[in-house]
Design an enzyme around this catalytic site. Structure first.
Site, short mmCIF file in Angstrom:
data_model
loop_
_atom_site.label_atom_id
_atom_site.label_comp_id
_atom_site.label_asym_id
_atom_site.label_seq_id
_atom_site.Cartn_x
_atom_site.Cartn_y
_atom_site.Cartn_z
N LYS A 170 0.84 -1.20 0.00
CA LYS A 170 0.00 0.00 0.00
C LYS A 170 0.88 1.26 0.00
O LYS A 170 2.10 1.17 0.24
CB LYS A 170 -0.92 -0.04 1.23
CG LYS A 170 -1.88 -1.26 1.23
CD LYS A 170 -2.75 -1.26 2.48
CE LYS A 170 -3.67 -2.48 2.49
NZ LYS A 170 -4.52 -2.50 3.72
N TYR A 195 -12.10 -3.13 -3.00
CA TYR A 195 -12.65 -3.19 -1.63
C TYR A 195 -14.18 -3.19 -1.61
O TYR A 195 -14.78 -2.80 -0.60
CB TYR A 195 -12.09 -2.03 -0.79
CG TYR A 195 -10.69 -2.27 -0.27
CD1 TYR A 195 -10.39 -3.39 0.52
CD2 TYR A 195 -9.66 -1.38 -0.54
CE1 TYR A 195 -9.11 -3.62 1.00
CE2 TYR A 195 -8.36 -1.61 -0.05
CZ TYR A 195 -8.11 -2.73 0.72
OH TYR A 195 -6.84 -2.95 1.22
N ASN A 204 -1.64 -0.14 7.36
CA ASN A 204 -1.11 -1.47 7.70
C ASN A 204 -0.29 -2.10 6.57
O ASN A 204 -0.17 -3.31 6.47
CB ASN A 204 -2.23 -2.38 8.22
CG ASN A 204 -3.31 -2.64 7.20
OD1 ASN A 204 -3.22 -2.19 6.06
ND2 ASN A 204 -4.32 -3.39 7.59
N HIS A 250 -1.61 -5.53 1.56
CA HIS A 250 -2.86 -6.30 1.38
C HIS A 250 -2.52 -7.71 0.91
O HIS A 250 -1.61 -7.90 0.11
CB HIS A 250 -3.75 -5.64 0.32
CG HIS A 250 -4.80 -6.58 -0.21
ND1 HIS A 250 -5.98 -6.80 0.46
CD2 HIS A 250 -4.81 -7.40 -1.28
CE1 HIS A 250 -6.68 -7.72 -0.21
NE2 HIS A 250 -5.99 -8.09 -1.27
N GLU A 270 -9.37 -10.84 -7.34
CA GLU A 270 -8.48 -9.68 -7.23
C GLU A 270 -7.41 -9.69 -8.33
O GLU A 270 -7.10 -8.64 -8.89
CB GLU A 270 -7.85 -9.65 -5.83
CG GLU A 270 -8.90 -9.33 -4.76
CD GLU A 270 -8.39 -9.46 -3.34
OE1 GLU A 270 -7.28 -9.97 -3.13
OE2 GLU A 270 -9.14 -9.05 -2.42
P1 GTP Z 1 -6.50 -6.31 3.47
O1 GTP Z 1 -5.41 -7.33 3.24
O2 GTP Z 1 -6.04 -4.89 3.19
O3 GTP Z 1 -7.78 -6.67 2.76
O4 GTP Z 1 -6.75 -6.34 5.04
P2 GTP Z 1 -7.52 -7.43 5.88
O5 GTP Z 1 -8.06 -8.51 5.00
O6 GTP Z 1 -6.61 -7.82 7.00
O7 GTP Z 1 -8.72 -6.59 6.49
P3 GTP Z 1 -10.12 -6.20 5.79
O8 GTP Z 1 -10.23 -6.79 4.44
O9 GTP Z 1 -11.19 -6.48 6.80
O10 GTP Z 1 -9.98 -4.63 5.69
C1 GTP Z 1 -9.35 -4.03 4.57
C2 GTP Z 1 -8.55 -2.83 5.04
O11 GTP Z 1 -9.42 -1.88 5.60
C3 GTP Z 1 -7.56 -3.15 6.18
O12 GTP Z 1 -6.32 -3.61 5.70
C4 GTP Z 1 -7.42 -1.83 6.87
O13 GTP Z 1 -6.45 -1.00 6.20
C5 GTP Z 1 -8.79 -1.22 6.67
N1 GTP Z 1 -9.57 -1.42 7.89
C6 GTP Z 1 -10.13 -2.57 8.34
N2 GTP Z 1 -10.78 -2.38 9.49
C7 GTP Z 1 -10.60 -1.07 9.78
C8 GTP Z 1 -11.04 -0.23 10.85
O14 GTP Z 1 -11.69 -0.67 11.80
N3 GTP Z 1 -10.67 1.08 10.77
C9 GTP Z 1 -9.93 1.60 9.75
N4 GTP Z 1 -9.61 2.89 9.74
N5 GTP Z 1 -9.51 0.84 8.72
C10 GTP Z 1 -9.84 -0.46 8.75
MG MG Z 2 -9.17 -8.11 3.27
#
Ligand code: GTP
Ligand code: MG
Length: 149
Positions: free
Chosen positions: A9, A49, A112, A115, A126
């Protein structure tokens, strides 16, 4: 062979973590099948997303992903989806185990670093969003006899 979609990212690229992250997947033994540098469009980020579009953080998340350089990659190997997620660590870097990418390199959930696809079907979706079929390189990982029994 199983494939996953991995993206560094804009926080990861800005912080100079591209080499560190690629090195972890390379050293594990996984095979790089595609890679490109992109500044994603809003449409691409929203499509990627889509499952999160009702979440309160969706707008800021899309804006963040579009804000700079993303390194989009496809990695291949046995169990790469699940193991890739384990190498990445929990979504919130404060809860990611030390030794994982997020556990070692991040603090905030909205920054973070990386992805990774969460399931084989998600990975296929994806990869299709980010890459044309001809961008996936067919090559022989000649060291594979030293990685697989
Ligand atoms: P990805 O690999 O990026 O898809 O992350 P993930 O699979 O571990 O988490 P998820 O798909 O649930 O969420 C996608 C992204 O949204 C995360 O990587 C975070 O950057 C963001 N995100 C998820 N939960 C939160 C939250 O509670 N607050 C905020 N600000 N961002 C969030
Ligand atoms: Mg995810």
């Amino acid at each position: 062979m199983e494939r996953t979609f991995i993206a560094i990212k804009p926080d990861g690229t800005n912080r100079g973590l591209i080499g560190e992250i690629i090195a972890r997947f390379e050293k594990k033994g996984y095979k790089l099948v595609a890679m490109k540098a992109v500044k994603p469009s809003k449409e691409l980020a929203e499509t990627h997303y889509d499952a999160l579009k009702e979440k309160p953080f969706f707008g800021p998340l899309v804006e963040f992903i579009c804000s700079g350089l993303v390194i989009a990659m496809v990695w291949e190997g046995t169990g790469v989806v699940k193991t890739g997620r384990q190498m990445i660590g929990a979504t919130n870097p404060l809860e990611s185990a030390p030794g994982t990418i997020r556990g070692d390199l991040g603090i905030d959930v909205g920054r973070n670093v990386i992805h990774g696809s969460d399931a084989v079907e998600t990975a296929e979706r994806e990869i299709g969003i980010w890459f044309k079929p001809e961008e996936l390189v067919d090559w022989d990982q000649t060291v594979k006899q030293w990685i697989y029994e």
